[in-house]
Design an enzyme around this catalytic site. Structure first.
Site, PDB file in Angstrom:
ATOM      1  N   SER A   1       0.945  -1.257   0.067  1.00 29.34           N
ATOM      2  CA  SER A   1       0.102  -0.195   0.032  1.00 29.34           C
ATOM      3  C   SER A   1       0.819   1.261   0.165  1.00 29.34           C
ATOM      4  CB  SER A   1      -1.005  -0.011   1.150  1.00 29.34           C
ATOM      5  OG  SER A   1      -1.576   1.230   1.267  1.00 29.34           O
ATOM      6  N   GLY A   2       0.567   2.141  -0.948  1.00 30.82           N
ATOM      7  CA  GLY A   2       1.480   3.413  -0.880  1.00 30.82           C
ATOM      8  C   GLY A   2       2.486   3.372  -1.852  1.00 30.82           C
TER       9      GLY A   2
ATOM     10  N   THR B   1      -1.487   2.627  -8.158  1.00 29.95           N
ATOM     11  CA  THR B   1      -2.418   3.398  -8.790  1.00 29.95           C
ATOM     12  C   THR B   1      -2.015   4.325  -9.588  1.00 29.95           C
ATOM     13  OG1 THR B   1      -3.768   2.738  -6.916  1.00 29.95           O
ATOM     14  CG2 THR B   1      -4.934   4.259  -8.320  1.00 29.95           C
TER      15      THR B   1
ATOM     16  N   ASN C   1      -1.190   5.276   3.241  1.00 29.96           N
ATOM     17  CA  ASN C   1      -1.651   6.089   1.834  1.00 29.96           C
ATOM     18  C   ASN C   1      -2.794   6.873   2.123  1.00 29.96           C
ATOM     19  OD1 ASN C   1      -1.965   6.761  -0.650  1.00 29.96           O
ATOM     20  ND2 ASN C   1      -2.043   4.850  -1.488  1.00 29.96           N
TER      21      ASN C   1
ATOM     22  N   SER D   1      -5.702   5.434  -0.469  1.00 33.84           N
ATOM     23  CA  SER D   1      -5.211   4.151  -0.681  1.00 33.84           C
ATOM     24  C   SER D   1      -6.602   3.326  -1.423  1.00 33.84           C
ATOM     25  CB  SER D   1      -5.143   3.361   0.710  1.00 33.84           C
ATOM     26  OG  SER D   1      -4.958   1.923   0.505  1.00 33.84           O
ATOM     27  N   SER D   2      -6.243   2.641  -2.339  1.00 36.40           N
ATOM     28  CA  SER D   2      -7.351   1.943  -3.223  1.00 36.40           C
ATOM     29  C   SER D   2      -7.702   0.782  -2.261  1.00 36.40           C
ATOM     30  CB  SER D   2      -7.117   1.319  -4.481  1.00 36.40           C
ATOM     31  OG  SER D   2      -6.295   2.223  -5.006  1.00 36.40           O
TER      32      SER D   2
ATOM     33  N   GLY E   1      -0.265  -6.011  -3.015  1.00 43.20           N
ATOM     34  CA  GLY E   1       0.903  -7.078  -2.972  1.00 43.20           C
ATOM     35  C   GLY E   1       0.707  -7.813  -1.631  1.00 43.20           C
TER      36      GLY E   1
ATOM     37  N   GLU F   1       1.332  -9.016   1.650  1.00 44.53           N
ATOM     38  CA  GLU F   1       1.291  -8.416   3.114  1.00 44.53           C
ATOM     39  C   GLU F   1       1.177  -8.897   4.372  1.00 44.53           C
ATOM     40  OE1 GLU F   1      -3.467  -6.503   3.359  1.00 44.53           O
ATOM     41  OE2 GLU F   1      -1.902  -5.295   2.236  1.00 44.53           O
TER      42      GLU F   1
HETATM   43  N1  LIG Z   1       5.373   8.433  -9.974  1.00 44.78           N
HETATM   44  C1  LIG Z   1       5.097   9.138  -8.745  1.00 44.78           C
HETATM   45  N2  LIG Z   1       5.393  10.570  -8.981  1.00 44.78           N
HETATM   46  C2  LIG Z   1       4.808  11.251  -7.819  1.00 44.78           C
HETATM   47  N3  LIG Z   1       4.119  10.787  -6.745  1.00 44.78           N
HETATM   48  C3  LIG Z   1       3.844   9.573  -6.687  1.00 44.78           C
HETATM   49  C4  LIG Z   1       3.872   8.697  -7.816  1.00 44.78           C
HETATM   50  N4  LIG Z   1       3.661   7.439  -7.488  1.00 44.78           N
HETATM   51  C5  LIG Z   1       2.738   7.398  -6.367  1.00 44.78           C
HETATM   52  N5  LIG Z   1       3.048   8.769  -5.763  1.00 44.78           N
HETATM   53  C6  LIG Z   1       2.506   9.435  -4.560  1.00 44.78           C
HETATM   54  O1  LIG Z   1       2.307   8.323  -3.793  1.00 44.78           O
HETATM   55  C7  LIG Z   1       0.907   8.328  -3.357  1.00 44.78           C
HETATM   56  C8  LIG Z   1       0.430   6.613  -3.180  1.00 44.78           C
HETATM   57  O2  LIG Z   1       0.471   5.996  -4.511  1.00 44.78           O
HETATM   58  P1  LIG Z   1      -0.663   5.171  -4.978  1.00 44.78           P
HETATM   59  O3  LIG Z   1      -1.695   5.378  -4.554  1.00 44.78           O
HETATM   60  O4  LIG Z   1      -0.521   4.878  -6.462  1.00 44.78           O
HETATM   61  O5  LIG Z   1      -0.323   3.890  -4.254  1.00 44.78           O
HETATM   62  P2  LIG Z   1      -0.774   2.244  -4.313  1.00 44.78           P
HETATM   63  O6  LIG Z   1       0.223   1.323  -4.436  1.00 44.78           O
HETATM   64  O7  LIG Z   1      -1.825   2.405  -5.179  1.00 44.78           O
HETATM   65  O8  LIG Z   1      -1.477   2.272  -2.742  1.00 44.78           O
HETATM   66  P3  LIG Z   1      -2.785   1.408  -2.430  1.00 44.78           P
HETATM   67  O9  LIG Z   1      -2.575  -0.201  -2.624  1.00 44.78           O
HETATM   68  O10 LIG Z   1      -2.857   1.652  -1.046  1.00 44.78           O
HETATM   69  O11 LIG Z   1      -3.980   1.796  -3.056  1.00 44.78           O
HETATM   70  C9  LIG Z   1       0.198   8.764  -4.375  1.00 44.78           C
HETATM   71  O12 LIG Z   1      -0.998   9.484  -3.765  1.00 44.78           O
HETATM   72  C10 LIG Z   1       1.007  10.071  -4.658  1.00 44.78           C
HETATM   73  O13 LIG Z   1       1.081  11.093  -3.781  1.00 44.78           O
END
Ligand SMILES: Nc1ncnc2c1ncn2[C@@H]1O[C@H](COP(=O)(O)OP(=O)(O)OP(=O)(O)O)[C@@H](O)[C@H]1O
Length: 812
Positions: A152-153, A157, A199, A202-203, A458, A460
């Site tokens: 997560s984070g 996404t 996050n 977080s999705s 992933g 966890e």
């Molecule tokens: N390539 C990037 N450039 C800039 N900021 C990023 C990038 N990737 C992620 N972030 C930052 O990190 C935060 C978390 O990313 P994201 O929501 O894609 O995580 P995730 O793996 O989908 O988490 P979850 O499983 O909790 O949904 C985003 O809201 C953004 O602020």
């Protein structure tokens, strides 16, 4: 590893530290850190050879001399410090979350640069993977999938969105449909994302987004499948977390008219919000746009939550615009908001003991207005709602009057559970509806192929792991198997393409772990279903059965065998440990039985599926058990969450297996969610959990290090006399290898590069860089080999000419 040469040895915070070996034990090494510090002992299998230049960074880890988890971590670290967040391991892309916008990384110009370019010709990038998928789809005429994983984070996404934007903007038709595919995201995120400690956005569900293409390979539409929405969050969140964004966005951004119509208050006035964080996301400016009476005392005291990408008030308006763009009219929009408000009010209904002999409960007087609001918003009859929440309908099945309906009064706790179950059912149906609606806005009549992007949590493990982690890790176990299959296949294909004439790569399969979870009858999911069907199911009985059925299973053991003290306190009938590919996880089984059941009790199911409100009624129309609600009223029906997920997963994996695939492994660099901080140990653990380390192991079974001829030529030409450097790179390399008399099992010559067995590239390098005398000797040998091989060639040519001549003579 050699005396005096630097090695990577374990470090508690950085993952690895550089040191030298000062003593060798039976199965351990004594290491002296290169930086200050005392010598320490490390297990032999945790110490790895380091590259000579530890500040060197490469775009593909496979071009390192030593391919191991320490050099992988170091390469990712060095690159991250230079804002190079993407790195390849062969065709797998590692993406480290930068937590800030790296200038020019995702601009339209960058998109253009990657269009049509082969993997490896430009620096590693998520666009390179997206383009590879597109080109493969076009050339191979085969659908493709991109599997994005990470904790997560980690940035799944965001990277998914970059892929979707890349594909729609590069290969779309420039029509509305491209925009709709991108615009669908804010809506899905409003209903399916929440602030967690890991996050802010977080999705809380997994998704597979397909972009469909026509026979001309242009975008024609899309389709989203979703998996496992986290339902427990609808009713309760931990102190620092929030419910789904939509609840707060509605409270912060709704017009006064909507607010009054849906009886909305500030987040602290709702039970389903006020046990978590009740602050809104806002900037200093946007905070002023939120009226005082919508803010909770916590928000007033501490101010808004800050995130560069989140803003509840503004996001509400943006979501309304997105809804319009994807074709939702005002009625539909209000329907969605009304049900969200209905769920909030439902949560505020309180129960108390009825004080009668029945032992049941009643709705508190103070809740009567809430009950009224709730009934109104969900289109229910107030009295029916009251009765359904406080009693359960049973049909007598034996004795006297068979088939008589009786109402069993519920105790306060049971009524609370019934209320929460109803809220979860309504919200999750609403989420299903949102996804269905999103799918309707990018329809397509026919499609030739698709590119699917899988964004799913992933592997966890936390201190306490429950049914949710069990399902996610089972899913990751299956994805890991798929990953191994594909990487193995790709390795073998590469060997074939390069004409190596070998296809031996060995690895440990995890089928036994998958079977432990999903096998018919004896698998944990089936044992759990069996328990759910018992008249009085219990988590303990389920746990005992799991242990009894798998006494000697390598992958399963009792909590007291855990390395961690917290787990050793868990009783044998309260949990089990599964040895996953990424590590052992202790699952605590309390509530497994409850969480595995998706069914509402019958009175509630009847109530909502007969709502006066068409929208609510339709939400429940397709439910498995609405058709024969009345016939089943005698039993508490059971809908298995675990087996539904298993079925969905198997469909997904069949789909993935029928496509070509690429992998993106996202990495979270630190827990503080800030830029420019690389927490090595954390990252190492993610590399392990994402299967990257086992991929390295898998590669070790073959020829993991590989170097193109021209690279080797550039590396070593300075050690050779001009006479030899005039050779073309391939012949130059061949001459070197032959002259050195290297064991032919240790390397293979491909068409474009040399492949090395583990560690052999480094050995070769060492010989090349040895002392001048040795080098002079080597040059002599190279010359000799060249003369020898040229002489052989001349002989062969001469012989051929003679043979030809003879042949011609015979023919004449
Ligand atoms: N390539 C990037 N450039 C800039 N900021 C990023 C990038 N990737 C992620 N972030 C930052 O990190 C935060 C978390 O990313 P994201 O929501 O894609 O995580 P995730 O793996 O989908 O988490 P979850 O499983 O909790 O949904 C985003 O809201 C953004 O602020």
């Amino acid at each position: 590893m050699e005396d005096g040469k630097p090695v990577w040895a374990p470090h508690p915070a950085d993952g690895f530290q550089l040191g030298t070996i000062v003593d060798i034990g039976a199965d351990s090494l004594t290491i002296e850190p290169l930086k200050h510090g005392k010598t320490f002992v490390a297990a032999i299998n945790q110490v790895f050879p380091a590259e000579d230049d530890v500040n060197k960074q490469v775009e593909d880890n496979c071009s390192l001399m030593y391919l191991n988890e320490a050099t992988l971590l170091n390469n990712v670290r060095v690159r991250y410090s230079k804002d190079k967040i993407y790195t390849f391991v062969a065709n797998i892309l590692i993406a480290v979350n930068p937590y800030y916008d790296i200038p020019k990384l995702y601009t339209p110009e960058t998109i253009k640069q990657y269009r049509g370019r082969s993997l490896g010709t430009l620096p590693p990038h998520v666009y390179a993977i997206a383009d590879k998928a597109y080109r493969d789809m076009k050339v191979l005429k085969m659908s493709q999938s991109i599997i994005v994983s990470g904790e997560s984070g980690a940035g799944k996404t965001e990277n998914t969105k970059f892929v979707l934007r890349y594909l729609t903007s590069s290969y779309g038709t420039g029509q509305d449909i491209d925009e709709r595919i991108v615009e669908a995201n804010p809506l899905l995120e409003a209903f399916g994302n929440a602030k967690t400690v890991r996050n802010n956005n977080s999705s809380r569900f997994g998704k597979f987004v397909e972009i469909h293409f026509n026979e001309k390979n242009a975008v024609v539409g899309g389709f989203v499948s979703h998996y496992l929405l986290e339902k427990s969050r609808i009713c309760r969140q931990s102190h620092e977390e929030r419910n789904y964004h939509i609840f707060y966005r509605l409270c912060a951004g709704a017009t006064e008219d909507i607010r009054q119509k849906f009886h909305l208050g500030s987040p602290d006035t709702f039970r389903y919000l006020n046990r978590g964080c009740t602050r809104f996301f806002a900037s200093k400016d946007t905070d002023k746009q939120i009226l005082q009476n919508r803010k909770s005392p916590e928000h007033m005291k501490l101010g808004p939550l800050k995130d560069p990408l989140l803003d509840d008030h503004g996001d509400f308006n943006r979501m309304c615009v997105a809804m319009k763009k994807i074709g939702l009219d005002d009625t539909e929009k209000l329907d969605l908001f009304r049900v969200v408000a209905g769920v909030l009010h439902l949560g505020n209904i309180d129960f108390e003991e009825a004080g009668s002999t029945s032992g049941g409960c009643a709705i508190k007087n103070q809740s009567s207005q809430t009950l009224e609001h709730c009934a109104e918003l969900l289109g229910l009859d107030e009295e029916d709602l009251r009765v359904s929440l406080t009693t359960r309908v049973m049909l007598t099945t034996a004795g006297g009057a068979k088939g008589t309906v009786i109402k069993v009064p519920l105790k306060v706790e049971q009524a609370n559970n019934a209320r929460d179950a109803l809220a979860k059912a309504v919200y999750s149906r609403l989420f299903d509806h949102v996804v269905t609606r999103v799918n309707q806005c990018f329809p397509f009549d026919s499609s030739s192929n698709f590119i699917g992007v899988l964004d799913i949590a992933g592997f966890e493990y936390f201190e306490h792991n429950s049914f949710e982690q069990f399902c996610i890790n089972y899913c990751n176990e299956k994805l890991q198997q798929f990953f191994n299959e594909r990487i193995l296949k790709e390795e073998q294909e590469l060997y074939q393409k390069e004409g190596l004439g070998v296809n031996e790569v060995h690895y440990v399969d995890n089928q036994d772990c998958i079977d432990l979870v999903e096998a018919k009858l004896v698998g944990i999911l089936d044992i759990l279903d069996e328990e759910n069907r018992l008249p009085q199911p219990s988590d303990q009985h389920f746990t005992d059965t799991v242990h009894n059925k798998h006494k000697d299973h390598f992958r399963l053991t009792v909590p007291r065998k855990s390395k961690l003290a917290v787990h050793r306190n868990v009783r044998d009938d309260e949990g089990f440990i599964v040895r996953h590919f990424a590590g052992a996880v202790c699952y605590e089984t309390t509530k497994f039985v409850e969480k595995n059941n998706d069914a509402l009790h019958m009175s509630l199911e009847c109530l909502v599926s007969e709502s006066k409100d068409r929208f609510v009624r339709e939400l429940f129309e397709n439910s498995n058990n609405s058709k024969d609600v009345k016939q089943k009223a005698g039993k508490l029906s059971f809908i298995s969450v675990g087996n539904k997920f298993k079925m969905q997963l198997n469909i997904l994996l069949d789909k993935l297996r029928s496509t070509g695939s690429s992998f993106i492994r996202c990495i979270k660099p630190n827990l503080k969610m800030i830029s420019h901080q690389f927490e090595g140990a954390q990252i190492l653990s993610q590399l392990q959990c994402s299967g990257m380390v086992s991929v390295l192991d898998l590669m070790q079974g073959g020829f993991p290090s590989r170097a193109p001829f021209h690279e080797l030529y550039n590396m070593y030409q300075k050690y050779m006399p001009p006479k030899l450097t005039r050779l073309d790179p391939r012949l130059f390399c061949k001459a070197l290898f032959k002259a050195l008399g290297l064991d032919e099992n240790d390397y293979k010559f491909g068409l474009t590069r040399v492949f090395f067995r583990p560690g052999k590239f480094a050995e070769f390098d060492q010989i090349m860089k040895s002392d001048p005398d040795h080098l002079a000797e080597l040059v002599k040998k190279v010359n000799k080999w060249l003369i020898h091989s040229r002489w052989k060639k001349v002989q062969w040519c001469a012989l051929s000419v003679i043979k030809c001549k003879q042949l011609l003579f015979i023919i004449r």
